[in-house]
Enzyme design. Structure first.
Site, PDB file in Angstrom:
ATOM      1  N   LYS A 165       0.857  -1.191   0.000  1.00 49.44           N
ATOM      2  CA  LYS A 165       0.000   0.000   0.000  1.00 49.44           C
ATOM      3  C   LYS A 165       0.890   1.236   0.000  1.00 49.44           C
ATOM      4  O   LYS A 165       1.824   1.340   0.788  1.00 49.44           O
ATOM      5  CB  LYS A 165      -0.914  -0.007   1.225  1.00 49.44           C
ATOM      6  CG  LYS A 165      -1.819   1.213   1.325  1.00 49.44           C
ATOM      7  CD  LYS A 165      -2.698   1.142   2.571  1.00 49.44           C
ATOM      8  CE  LYS A 165      -3.486   2.423   2.769  1.00 49.44           C
ATOM      9  NZ  LYS A 165      -4.283   2.399   4.020  1.00 49.44           N
ATOM     10  N   ASP A 170      -2.976  10.184   3.876  1.00 46.05           N
ATOM     11  CA  ASP A 170      -4.390   9.813   3.874  1.00 46.05           C
ATOM     12  C   ASP A 170      -5.171  10.738   4.802  1.00 46.05           C
ATOM     13  O   ASP A 170      -5.142  10.603   6.022  1.00 46.05           O
ATOM     14  CB  ASP A 170      -4.555   8.363   4.324  1.00 46.05           C
ATOM     15  CG  ASP A 170      -6.022   7.965   4.456  1.00 46.05           C
ATOM     16  OD1 ASP A 170      -6.870   8.602   3.794  1.00 46.05           O
ATOM     17  OD2 ASP A 170      -6.308   7.026   5.213  1.00 46.05           O
ATOM     18  N   LYS A 177     -10.718  12.231   8.516  1.00 49.59           N
ATOM     19  CA  LYS A 177     -10.365  11.734   9.846  1.00 49.59           C
ATOM     20  C   LYS A 177     -10.496  12.886  10.853  1.00 49.59           C
ATOM     21  O   LYS A 177      -9.778  13.874  10.754  1.00 49.59           O
ATOM     22  CB  LYS A 177      -8.928  11.205   9.844  1.00 49.59           C
ATOM     23  CG  LYS A 177      -8.710  10.014   8.935  1.00 49.59           C
ATOM     24  CD  LYS A 177      -7.240   9.613   8.910  1.00 49.59           C
ATOM     25  CE  LYS A 177      -6.986   8.490   7.918  1.00 49.59           C
ATOM     26  NZ  LYS A 177      -7.562   7.204   8.345  1.00 49.59           N
ATOM     27  N   ASP A 190       1.041   5.846   6.033  1.00 44.83           N
ATOM     28  CA  ASP A 190       0.124   4.987   5.298  1.00 44.83           C
ATOM     29  C   ASP A 190       0.759   4.384   4.035  1.00 44.83           C
ATOM     30  O   ASP A 190       0.095   3.667   3.288  1.00 44.83           O
ATOM     31  CB  ASP A 190      -1.143   5.759   4.916  1.00 44.83           C
ATOM     32  CG  ASP A 190      -2.390   4.896   4.997  1.00 44.83           C
ATOM     33  OD1 ASP A 190      -2.333   3.818   5.617  1.00 44.83           O
ATOM     34  OD2 ASP A 190      -3.435   5.298   4.443  1.00 44.83           O
ATOM     35  N   ASP A 250     -12.646   6.897   3.401  1.00 43.26           N
ATOM     36  CA  ASP A 250     -11.491   6.620   4.252  1.00 43.26           C
ATOM     37  C   ASP A 250     -11.103   5.146   4.227  1.00 43.26           C
ATOM     38  O   ASP A 250     -10.116   4.754   4.839  1.00 43.26           O
ATOM     39  CB  ASP A 250     -11.762   7.062   5.697  1.00 43.26           C
ATOM     40  CG  ASP A 250     -10.497   7.129   6.532  1.00 43.26           C
ATOM     41  OD1 ASP A 250      -9.412   7.283   5.939  1.00 43.26           O
ATOM     42  OD2 ASP A 250     -10.587   7.022   7.768  1.00 43.26           O
ATOM     43  N   GLU A 252      -9.781   3.698   1.708  1.00 41.33           N
ATOM     44  CA  GLU A 252      -9.203   3.960   0.386  1.00 41.33           C
ATOM     45  C   GLU A 252      -8.067   3.012   0.018  1.00 41.33           C
ATOM     46  O   GLU A 252      -7.824   2.751  -1.158  1.00 41.33           O
ATOM     47  CB  GLU A 252      -8.711   5.410   0.311  1.00 41.33           C
ATOM     48  CG  GLU A 252      -7.313   5.691   0.828  1.00 41.33           C
ATOM     49  CD  GLU A 252      -7.093   5.289   2.284  1.00 41.33           C
ATOM     50  OE1 GLU A 252      -5.977   4.870   2.622  1.00 41.33           O
ATOM     51  OE2 GLU A 252      -8.035   5.376   3.093  1.00 41.33           O
ATOM     52  N   ARG A 254      -7.682  -0.157   0.325  1.00 43.25           N
ATOM     53  CA  ARG A 254      -8.135  -1.372  -0.369  1.00 43.25           C
ATOM     54  C   ARG A 254      -8.521  -1.075  -1.817  1.00 43.25           C
ATOM     55  O   ARG A 254      -8.434  -1.949  -2.675  1.00 43.25           O
ATOM     56  CB  ARG A 254      -9.293  -1.993   0.401  1.00 43.25           C
ATOM     57  CG  ARG A 254     -10.552  -1.161   0.473  1.00 43.25           C
ATOM     58  CD  ARG A 254     -11.479  -1.601   1.584  1.00 43.25           C
ATOM     59  NE  ARG A 254     -10.936  -1.298   2.915  1.00 43.25           N
ATOM     60  CZ  ARG A 254     -11.567  -1.565   4.057  1.00 43.25           C
ATOM     61  NH1 ARG A 254     -12.760  -2.133   4.041  1.00 43.25           N
ATOM     62  NH2 ARG A 254     -11.023  -1.255   5.212  1.00 43.25           N
TER      63      ARG A 254
END
Length: 396
Positions: A165, A170, A177, A190, A250, A252, A254
C-alpha cells in the site's frame, strides 16, 4: 556504514560452527546497526553515531559466519531505508518522490532489477478506476510503480509478487479523519507497506538469489479533498471489471490495492503477499506490535509464518470468515468498500480477495499496528526482514 568483523576467541574452534553462534553474531550485527543509526534528517542539529567498527569475539570465524554477518548487515540497512521512507513527511515524500526512490534502487542494482513507472494516463488506459478514484482529489499525481527482479543467470522456478500500500498521505477524503484517536497527524505512515516492499527490493538487489523472479508493485497516491475528489456514494470500476460503491472514502487503501493485485496477477506470478496499514480494527484486535495475516492458503501461511520466525517479527493468522461478505454487498454495484464495524480487518481482507485470481496463492498482511513505534514516534521498518526471508525460502 559500520564495519563488523568476527574474530576467534582463545578457545579451540570447530570447523563447523553451531547455528547458535552464527545466529548470535547475526543478532549482534542487526542490533548494532539498527540501534546506533538514528534518523536525524529533519532535525536542525544532527548527531551522528561515533561508532565506526565492531569486533565480534568468541563466536568463531570462517565463510559461514562471514556470510551471516553480511546478510544481517544488508537486511539491517534495508530496514533503515524503509524507516526513512516512512519517517519522511508527506510534503517531501510525494508519490513522485516515492517513485524516484524506487527507480534509484533499480538503477543501483540494474544487473538484476528493472523499473516501470506508470503515469496517471497509462493507469487510465489499464482501466484502474478504483485506484484513480482515490487519487482524483490530490494536486500530486499518482504513480504506479513496478520493479522486477530477475536473477542474472539460471532458470526461474518461482514467480512471486510483493504488493505494498502506497498512500503517501491519507486525509480520509470526504470522510475526513476527525476527533480524538483519528491519527490524521501520523498518516504519512500509510505507505508503510510500500516501504517494506522497496526495502526488500533493495536487500534482494544485493543478495541476488537465484531461481526466483520477484515483482514489487505499489499503486502510490494521496487521499485528499477537493472538488475533483471521490465522493461517498460514487461507483468506481476496478481493472478486472468489478464495480465498487464507495460508502466510505477513508477505506481507500483497499481501493488502490484492488488494481495493484489485479496487475500482479497479470504478471503470471504464482504467489502474492501484500502488505498494508489497512485497518484500525487490526490494531484493536492484535495491539501495536503484531501484524494480522489473512489467507485462504495454509501452505502460504506456513511459508510466511516460518519466515517471520527467522526474522523475529510478530504475525498472527486471522480467519477469513466468508459469511461476513454479506455485509460487503451493494444494492447498486458488485460490492461496497467497507462493511459493518465488527470484524473490520476481516471484511477488508475479504474485499481484497475479490481481486486475486483463484489460481494464485495470496496472503494479506495488515501491519497498521507495528508500522510505527508509538513511544518514540518513529517508523520500525516492519516487514522487510520477513519478506526477504520468504523470498529466499522460495529461491533455489
Amino acid at each position: 556504514m559500520l564495519k563488523l568483523v568476527a574474530f576467534p576467541s582463545s578457545l579451540p574452534l570447530q570447523k563447523v560452527y553451531p547455528p547458535s553462534q552464527s545466529s548470535t553474531a547475526s543478532a549482534i550485527t542487526s542490533g548494532t546497526v539498527l540501534g546506533t543509526c538514528e534518523d536525524n534528517r529533519y532535525k536542525s542539529e544532527s548527531k551522528k553515531s561515533q561508532l565506526k567498527s565492531v569486533d565480534i569475539i568468541g563466536l568463531g570465524t570462517g565463510s559461514e559466519i562471514e556470510k551471516k554477518l553480511k546478510y544481517a548487515e544488508v537486511v539491517s540497512y534495508a530496514i533503515l531505508f524503509g524507516r526513512e521512507l516512512v519517517n519522511s513527511p508527506a510534503n517531501v515524500l510525494t508519490p513522485a518522490a516515492l517513485a524516484e526512490e524506487a527507480s534509484k534502487i533499480a538503477s543501483t542494482y540494474s544487473d538484476v532489477l528493472s523499473a516501470n513507472i506508470f503515469t496517471e494516463e497509462q493507469c487510465r488506459e489499464l482501466k484502474m478506476g478504483s485506484y484513480l478514484g482515490v487519487a482524483a482529489a490530490s494536486a500530486n499525481p499518482p504513480h504506479f510503480i513496478h520493479l522486477c527482479y530477475k536473477p542474472m543467470s539460471g532458470p526461474i522456478k518461482t514467480k512471486l509478487a510483493l504488493v505494498g500500500k502506497g498512500l503517501t498521505f491519507d486525509s480520509g477524503g470526504y470522510n475526513i479523519k476527525t476527533g480524538p484517536g483519528c491519527s490524521i497527524e501520523t498518516m504519512k505512515v500509510d505507505m508503510g507497506g510500500s516501504a517494506a516492499v522497496f526495502g526488500a527490493a533493495k536487500a534482494l538487489g544485493q543478495i541476488k538469489p537465484s531461481g526466483v523472479e520477484v515483482h514489487f508493485i505499489v499503486a502510490s497516491c494521496e487521499n485528499m479533498i477537493s472538488g475533483t475528489g471521490m465522493r461517498p456514494g460514487d461507483i468506481v470500476t476496478a481493472s478486472n471489471g468489478k464495480t465498487i460503491e464507495v460508502n466510505n472514502t477513508d477505506a481507500e487503501g483497499r481501493l488502490t490495492l484492488a488494481d495493484a493485485l489485479v496487475y500482479a496477477c497479470n504478471q503470471g506470478v504464482e504467489k502474492i503477499v501484500d502488505l498494508a496499514t489497512l485497518t484500525g480494527a487490526c490494531v484493536v484486535a492484535l495491539g501495536p506490535s503484531i501484524a494480522g495475516v489473512f489467507t485462504p492458503s495454509d501452505d502460504l501461511a506456513k511459508e510466511v509464518l516460518e519466515a517471520s520466525e527467522d526474522s523475529g517479527e510478530k504475525f498472527w493468522r486471522m480467519p477469513l470468515e466468508e459469511s461476513y461478505w454479506e455485509s460487503m454487498k451493494s444494492g447498486v454495484a458488485d460490492m461496497v468498500n467497507t462493511g459493518g464495524r465488527q470484524g473490520g480487518a476481516i471484511n477488508a481482507a475479504l474485499f481484497l480477495k475479490q481481486f486475486v485470481d483463484e489460481k494464485v496463492q495470496w496472503l494479506h498482511i495488515d501491519m497498521a499496528g507495528p508500522v510505527l513505534n508509538d513511544k518514540k514516534h518513529v517508523a520500525t521498518g516492519f516487514g522487510i526482514s520477513t519478506l526477504v526471508e520468504w523470498v529466499l525460502k522460495n529461491s533455489s
